[in-house]
Design a protein around this motif. Structure first.
Motif, PDB file in Angstrom:
ATOM      1  N   THR A  47       0.816  -1.219   0.000  1.00 27.28           N
ATOM      2  CA  THR A  47       0.000   0.000   0.000  1.00 27.28           C
ATOM      3  C   THR A  47       0.849   1.267   0.000  1.00 27.28           C
ATOM      4  O   THR A  47       0.333   2.351  -0.269  1.00 27.28           O
ATOM      5  CB  THR A  47      -0.935   0.034   1.229  1.00 27.28           C
ATOM      6  OG1 THR A  47      -0.149  -0.091   2.414  1.00 27.28           O
ATOM      7  CG2 THR A  47      -1.949  -1.101   1.155  1.00 27.28           C
ATOM      8  N   GLU A  48       2.128   1.148   0.301  1.00 31.56           N
ATOM      9  CA  GLU A  48       3.021   2.311   0.310  1.00 31.56           C
ATOM     10  C   GLU A  48       4.326   1.954  -0.379  1.00 31.56           C
ATOM     11  O   GLU A  48       4.740   0.801  -0.369  1.00 31.56           O
ATOM     12  CB  GLU A  48       3.320   2.756   1.740  1.00 31.56           C
ATOM     13  CG  GLU A  48       2.106   3.256   2.492  1.00 31.56           C
ATOM     14  CD  GLU A  48       2.454   3.694   3.914  1.00 31.56           C
ATOM     15  OE1 GLU A  48       3.648   3.698   4.280  1.00 31.56           O
ATOM     16  OE2 GLU A  48       1.523   4.024   4.648  1.00 31.56           O
ATOM     17  N   GLY A  49       4.954   2.948  -0.968  1.00 33.41           N
ATOM     18  CA  GLY A  49       6.247   2.744  -1.602  1.00 33.41           C
ATOM     19  C   GLY A  49       6.241   3.244  -3.029  1.00 33.41           C
ATOM     20  O   GLY A  49       5.335   3.955  -3.458  1.00 33.41           O
ATOM     21  N   LEU A  50       7.275   2.874  -3.762  1.00 32.68           N
ATOM     22  CA  LEU A  50       7.424   3.274  -5.155  1.00 32.68           C
ATOM     23  C   LEU A  50       7.232   2.068  -6.061  1.00 32.68           C
ATOM     24  O   LEU A  50       7.537   0.943  -5.691  1.00 32.68           O
ATOM     25  CB  LEU A  50       8.813   3.875  -5.381  1.00 32.68           C
ATOM     26  CG  LEU A  50       9.129   5.134  -4.577  1.00 32.68           C
ATOM     27  CD1 LEU A  50      10.580   5.554  -4.805  1.00 32.68           C
ATOM     28  CD2 LEU A  50       8.177   6.258  -4.936  1.00 32.68           C
ATOM     29  N   SER A  51       6.732   2.323  -7.265  1.00 33.28           N
ATOM     30  CA  SER A  51       6.446   1.231  -8.188  1.00 33.28           C
ATOM     31  C   SER A  51       6.564   1.705  -9.624  1.00 33.28           C
ATOM     32  O   SER A  51       6.330   2.871  -9.928  1.00 33.28           O
ATOM     33  CB  SER A  51       5.027   0.719  -7.953  1.00 33.28           C
ATOM     34  OG  SER A  51       4.700  -0.281  -8.894  1.00 33.28           O
ATOM     35  N   ARG A  52       6.898   0.775 -10.500  1.00 31.70           N
ATOM     36  CA  ARG A  52       6.845   1.029 -11.943  1.00 31.70           C
ATOM     37  C   ARG A  52       5.423   0.834 -12.451  1.00 31.70           C
ATOM     38  O   ARG A  52       5.102   1.196 -13.567  1.00 31.70           O
ATOM     39  CB  ARG A  52       7.747   0.071 -12.707  1.00 31.70           C
ATOM     40  CG  ARG A  52       9.195   0.195 -12.361  1.00 31.70           C
ATOM     41  CD  ARG A  52      10.038  -0.700 -13.216  1.00 31.70           C
ATOM     42  NE  ARG A  52       9.685  -2.107 -13.023  1.00 31.70           N
ATOM     43  CZ  ARG A  52      10.340  -3.105 -13.563  1.00 31.70           C
ATOM     44  NH1 ARG A  52      11.366  -2.868 -14.340  1.00 31.70           N
ATOM     45  NH2 ARG A  52       9.986  -4.352 -13.340  1.00 31.70           N
ATOM     46  N   GLY A  53       4.606   0.171 -11.631  1.00 33.25           N
ATOM     47  CA  GLY A  53       3.221  -0.085 -12.022  1.00 33.25           C
ATOM     48  C   GLY A  53       2.991  -1.475 -12.578  1.00 33.25           C
ATOM     49  O   GLY A  53       1.870  -1.820 -12.935  1.00 33.25           O
ATOM     50  N   ASP A  54       4.052  -2.286 -12.670  1.00 33.65           N
ATOM     51  CA  ASP A  54       3.857  -3.640 -13.179  1.00 33.65           C
ATOM     52  C   ASP A  54       3.341  -4.556 -12.076  1.00 33.65           C
ATOM     53  O   ASP A  54       3.502  -4.282 -10.901  1.00 33.65           O
ATOM     54  CB  ASP A  54       5.138  -4.195 -13.790  1.00 33.65           C
ATOM     55  CG  ASP A  54       6.310  -4.210 -12.829  1.00 33.65           C
ATOM     56  OD1 ASP A  54       6.318  -3.416 -11.875  1.00 33.65           O
ATOM     57  OD2 ASP A  54       7.222  -5.014 -13.030  1.00 33.65           O
ATOM     58  N   VAL A  55       2.684  -5.608 -12.474  1.00 38.91           N
ATOM     59  CA  VAL A  55       2.089  -6.555 -11.529  1.00 38.91           C
ATOM     60  C   VAL A  55       2.907  -7.841 -11.555  1.00 38.91           C
ATOM     61  O   VAL A  55       3.052  -8.472 -12.603  1.00 38.91           O
ATOM     62  CB  VAL A  55       0.613  -6.847 -11.892  1.00 38.91           C
ATOM     63  CG1 VAL A  55       0.028  -7.892 -10.959  1.00 38.91           C
ATOM     64  CG2 VAL A  55      -0.196  -5.568 -11.839  1.00 38.91           C
ATOM     65  N   ASP A  56       3.452  -8.201 -10.410  1.00 38.32           N
ATOM     66  CA  ASP A  56       4.234  -9.434 -10.289  1.00 38.32           C
ATOM     67  C   ASP A  56       3.376 -10.491  -9.600  1.00 38.32           C
ATOM     68  O   ASP A  56       2.775 -10.228  -8.560  1.00 38.32           O
ATOM     69  CB  ASP A  56       5.499  -9.190  -9.470  1.00 38.32           C
ATOM     70  CG  ASP A  56       6.420  -8.197 -10.146  1.00 38.32           C
ATOM     71  OD1 ASP A  56       6.743  -8.402 -11.333  1.00 38.32           O
ATOM     72  OD2 ASP A  56       6.829  -7.217  -9.500  1.00 38.32           O
ATOM     73  N   ILE A  57       3.345 -11.670 -10.196  1.00 38.44           N
ATOM     74  CA  ILE A  57       2.545 -12.774  -9.673  1.00 38.44           C
ATOM     75  C   ILE A  57       3.455 -13.979  -9.482  1.00 38.44           C
ATOM     76  O   ILE A  57       4.235 -14.323 -10.369  1.00 38.44           O
ATOM     77  CB  ILE A  57       1.395 -13.133 -10.647  1.00 38.44           C
ATOM     78  CG1 ILE A  57       0.465 -11.933 -10.814  1.00 38.44           C
ATOM     79  CG2 ILE A  57       0.638 -14.360 -10.151  1.00 38.44           C
ATOM     80  CD1 ILE A  57      -0.600 -12.114 -11.876  1.00 38.44           C
ATOM     81  N   GLN A  58       3.332 -14.597  -8.332  1.00 38.13           N
ATOM     82  CA  GLN A  58       4.067 -15.830  -8.064  1.00 38.13           C
ATOM     83  C   GLN A  58       3.062 -16.963  -7.951  1.00 38.13           C
ATOM     84  O   GLN A  58       2.033 -16.820  -7.290  1.00 38.13           O
ATOM     85  CB  GLN A  58       4.860 -15.714  -6.771  1.00 38.13           C
ATOM     86  CG  GLN A  58       5.703 -16.945  -6.492  1.00 38.13           C
ATOM     87  CD  GLN A  58       6.500 -16.793  -5.225  1.00 38.13           C
ATOM     88  OE1 GLN A  58       5.931 -16.886  -4.141  1.00 38.13           O
ATOM     89  NE2 GLN A  58       7.793 -16.553  -5.366  1.00 38.13           N
TER      90      GLN A  58
END
Length: 93
Positions: A47-58
């Motif tokens: 919910t907080e932090g920086l992101s490129r906006g990509d979604v990582d799924i494991q």
């Protein structure tokens, strides 16, 4: 080709990322035979932090189900040549 990566506050991407994850999770669970654990990981899962906006799924499956799970997933996603791959792990885009 510009290889610049831009990070933004994750709040700009979070809602769309959660929707995308939920959609992909439902599809993955319908394709993968047997039991699978499908998890939203990476920066957009926070919910907080920086992101490129990509979604990582494991995706986790039992060792004996790996080959069938890989065969079920492979037709739907391109292989990620820069991702981690081994005899018991694969990366897709």
């Amino acid at each position: 080709m510009d290889d610049t990566v831009t990070f933004e506050d994750v709040s700009k991407h979070r809602d769309a990322a959660v929707r995308m994850f939920q959609d992909q999770r439902q599809k993955l669970l319908s394709w993968i035979p047997g039991q699978a654990e499908v998890m939203h990981v990476g920066s957009t899962s926070f919910t907080e932090g920086l992101s490129r906006g990509d979604v990582d799924i494991q995706i986790r499956v039992r060792a004996g189900d790996y080959a069938a799970a890989l065969a079920a997933i492979a037709p739907h996603y391109a292989v990620n040549p820069d991702g981690y791959t081994s005899e018991d792990a694969a990366s897709f885009k």
